[in-house]
Structure formats: structure tokens, C-alpha cells
Design an enzyme around this catalytic site. Structure first.
Site, PDB file in Angstrom:
ATOM      1  N   LYS A  92      71.173 -26.558  42.433  1.00 33.98           N
ATOM      2  CA  LYS A  92      72.118 -24.495  42.452  1.00 33.98           C
ATOM      3  C   LYS A  92      73.382 -25.003  42.527  1.00 33.98           C
ATOM      4  O   LYS A  92      74.070 -25.585  43.129  1.00 33.98           O
ATOM      5  CB  LYS A  92      71.734 -24.397  44.173  1.00 33.98           C
ATOM      6  CG  LYS A  92      70.385 -23.532  44.196  1.00 33.98           C
ATOM      7  CD  LYS A  92      69.839 -23.675  45.876  1.00 33.98           C
ATOM      8  CE  LYS A  92      68.868 -21.960  45.808  1.00 33.98           C
ATOM      9  NZ  LYS A  92      69.084 -21.759  47.237  1.00 33.98           N
TER      10      LYS A  92
HETATM   11  C1  E4P Z   1      67.223 -19.009  48.206  1.00 36.50           C
HETATM   12  O1  E4P Z   1      67.527 -19.548  47.015  1.00 36.50           O
HETATM   13  C2  E4P Z   1      68.115 -18.126  49.034  1.00 36.50           C
HETATM   14  O2  E4P Z   1      69.775 -19.203  48.903  1.00 36.50           O
HETATM   15  C3  E4P Z   1      67.582 -17.426  49.575  1.00 36.50           C
HETATM   16  O3  E4P Z   1      66.315 -17.091  49.282  1.00 36.50           O
HETATM   17  C4  E4P Z   1      68.445 -16.184  50.011  1.00 36.50           C
HETATM   18  O4  E4P Z   1      68.055 -15.812  50.632  1.00 36.50           O
HETATM   19  P1  E4P Z   1      68.625 -14.755  52.190  1.00 36.50           P
HETATM   20  O5  E4P Z   1      69.632 -13.116  51.156  1.00 36.50           O
HETATM   21  O6  E4P Z   1      67.613 -13.822  52.997  1.00 36.50           O
HETATM   22  O7  E4P Z   1      69.465 -14.928  53.040  1.00 36.50           O
END
Ligand code: E4P
Length: 302
Positions: A92
Site C-alpha cells: 500500500k
Molecule cells: C483501507 O484500505 C483504509 O485504510 C481504510 O478503509 C480507512 O478507513 P477509515 O477511514 O475508516 O479509517
């Protein structure tokens, strides 16, 4: 649509995976922190290995560096260290790592995406807040883009003064048409000439334009709309990059991104649970259970 589970909590991953509906996992440093904080002791590398072995599908692990060279080095490390476990690591990379102190540049994320993707390492581009960022990530070779639907909704609501936790709950659905109606109703006295009398006058009134645009982020009215826009752009140009709807907050939002054609949605455990719930289903199963006659029960008892 594939469903990933958006957590680093192994018990949630194992439980949801046993339901047969989980195709992958996404983690981020905050989710890892939550899993670490929940335990007295943890061997994080072994813990991550167990997540990878639990799921036969992509598992996103995020870099922590902000400069391109750091992200590339960490991306290669994550891939080489963990991919041999079950051949399912996705790295990521944030789309834009510019920080207030200026220690990294806006485009460092793109450089890292290009470098890692060219080396055959699948990249999930994170923190996508607008379709233009997704287009650039796809051009740089990302395997996935993650538009943060929930955070986009939060941002749009904050622009009209709504505060999460005070005016609405984290899981509350954001409905852009209701928002538009609310704005019009709040500024009702058009008839009184507040915004002019002719359509032309009203349309070009700067105050009205400001009001309208405050409920949008550069024309985007919701996170689900951003997902739809990205999907359209990718379809227009036959990009292979998959749209991974992230930061999902409720069941209705899942429906909206599924309608938009997102290839994947990554969901917190609680949102998956919410997708199952309906008042009438629960009433119905109670009624069926009450109506079981001994004769019918008997056929199961042999
Ligand atoms: C996943 O890939 C993201 O990091 C995550 O969905 C972020 O979610 P949030 O906005 O609820 O922290």
C-alpha cells in the site's frame, strides 16, 4: 464485487473468512496499532504471517516512509519478507505524501507506485480522495486504487459545518440529494429577491454558488459518487487497475459502490454484520421458529 475485510484483527479476519465471503484483507498503520494495543504481547511479524496464511486472497500491507526512496525500499522489503508466506502481499502506497513540514513532495507516491509496479509488486494506492488522483495512480501502474468513501463524505459534511460525533454518527449514511435540499430550504427566501428574481440572476449569484459548492468537493457530492467517477474513467480508457472502495461506513454505502461497479469494497467487520441485518428478516425468523409444529420437528429427529 469482491469483499475484503478492513482490519488487522485476526479474530475478525478468521471469523469473516469462515463465512465464505471474504476475498482479501486491507490493513493500515492505524489498524495494526489497534491489533497491537489489544494485546499484552505480540510478535508482529508472526502475527502478519498468520493473517497472510488465513486468507487466500490479497492482503494489503502499508509502507510508513514518506519519501519515494523510503517507500520503494519498504515496499520491496514487505514483498520479499512476507510474500513467500502465501503469495498474496499487496503493497500500500499513499497517493500523496506531502507533509506540512515539506519533507517530502506531492509526487513521491507516484514515483514509488511506478517503481514497485514495474518490478512486478502489486500496489494498492491509498488515501485517494478524488478521481484525478486515481487516474494518475492507474497511469503509474497501480493494481488497485482505494478511494476513501467515508472520509470523502466526512469532508463534504464538514464543509457545511457538520461535525462527526456531534451532528452525525460515524456510521451515518451521507445522502447528497438530502444535503442539496437542506441547503435550498435553509435559504428559502428566493421569492423575496434574496438571490435575485430571474433564473439568470439566481444562477449567477456568487452567494448561491458558494452555498452549492460547499456541499461538494470539487463537484463530487459523496464518496460513492467519487467511486462511480473513478470507475467510469477507468472503463473509458480500459485501465486494468481495480477500484477498491475503502473507508466504508455503512451497508447502504456498500450498495452504492456495488452499483457503481467497484471491483472491490473493503469493509470493517461491523459493516459486514450490518449488511445482514433487517428488521423484517429478524421478525420473520422468530415467527417461523414459533410455527414449528411437533410433526415437522419430528422429521429432523428421525
Ligand atoms: C483501507 O484500505 C483504509 O485504510 C481504510 O478503509 C480507512 O478507513 P477509515 O477511514 O475508516 O479509517
Amino acid at each position: 464485487m469482491k469483499i475484503f475485510i478492513d482490519t488487522a484483527e485476526l479474530t475478525e479476519i478468521k471469523e469473516a473468512y469462515s463465512w465464505g465471503i471474504v476475498d482479501g484483507v486491507t490493513t493500515n498503520p492505524s489498524l495494526i496499532k489497534k491489533a497491537v494495543d489489544a494485546r499484552d504481547e505480540i510478535h508482529l511479524e508472526e502475527y502478519i504471517e498468520e493473517i497472510l496464511r488465513t486468507v487466500d486472497g490479497p492482503v494489503s500491507l502499508e509502507v510508513i516512509g514518506l519519501r519515494a526512496e523510503e517507500m520503494i525500499e519498504e515496499g520491496v522489503f514487505l514483498y520479499e519478507r512476507f510474500n513467500p508466506v502465501n503469495d498474496n502481499v499487496v503493497v500500500k502506497i499513499p497517493i500523496n505524501t506531502r507533509t506540512k513540514d515539506g519533507q517530502s513532495k506531492k509526487y513521491d507516491g507516484l514515483k514509488a507506485i511506478k517503481k514497485l509496479s514495474s518490478a512486478g509488486i502489486p500496489v494498492n494506492t491509498t488515501l485517494i480522495m478524488k478521481p484525478e488522483q486515481a487516474l494518475l495512480a492507474a497511469k503509474a501502474g497501480a493494481a488497485y486504487v482505494s478511494p476513501f468513501a467515508g472520509r470523502i463524505d466526512d469532508y463534504i459534511r464538514s464543509n457545511v459545518g457538520l461535525v462527526r460525533g456531534e451532528d452525525y454518527d460515524k456510521g451515518a449514511h451521507h445522502d447528497p440529494s438530502l444535503m442539496d435540499e437542506a441547503i435550498v430550504l435553509a435559504k428559502r427566501p428566493f421569492e423575496d429577491g434574496l438571490f435575485g428574481e430571474t433564473l439568470e440572476e439566481i444562477y449567477s449569484d456568487e452567494r448561491l454558488k458558494d452555498l452549492r459548492s460547499s456541499a461538494r468537493d470539487e463537484g463530487i457530492r459523496s464518496g460513492a459518487e467519487a467511486v462511480r467517477s473513478i470507475k467510469n474513467i477507468f472503463d473509458n480508457y480500459d485501465f486494468d487497475t481495480e477500484v477498491l472502495a475503502a473507508s466504508m461506513r455503512n451497508s447502504r454505502q456498500v450498495r452504492e459502490v456495488a452499483e457503481a461497479g467497484a471491483e472491490v469494497a473493503t469493509l470493517p467487520f461491523t459493516v459486514i454484520e450490518e449488511m445482514l441485518g433487517h428488521y423484517k428478516t429478524e421478525k420473520g425468523i422468530l415467527a417461523f421458529s414459533e410455527d414449528v409444529v411437533p410433526e415437522y420437528k419430528g422429521i429432523f429427529e428421525g
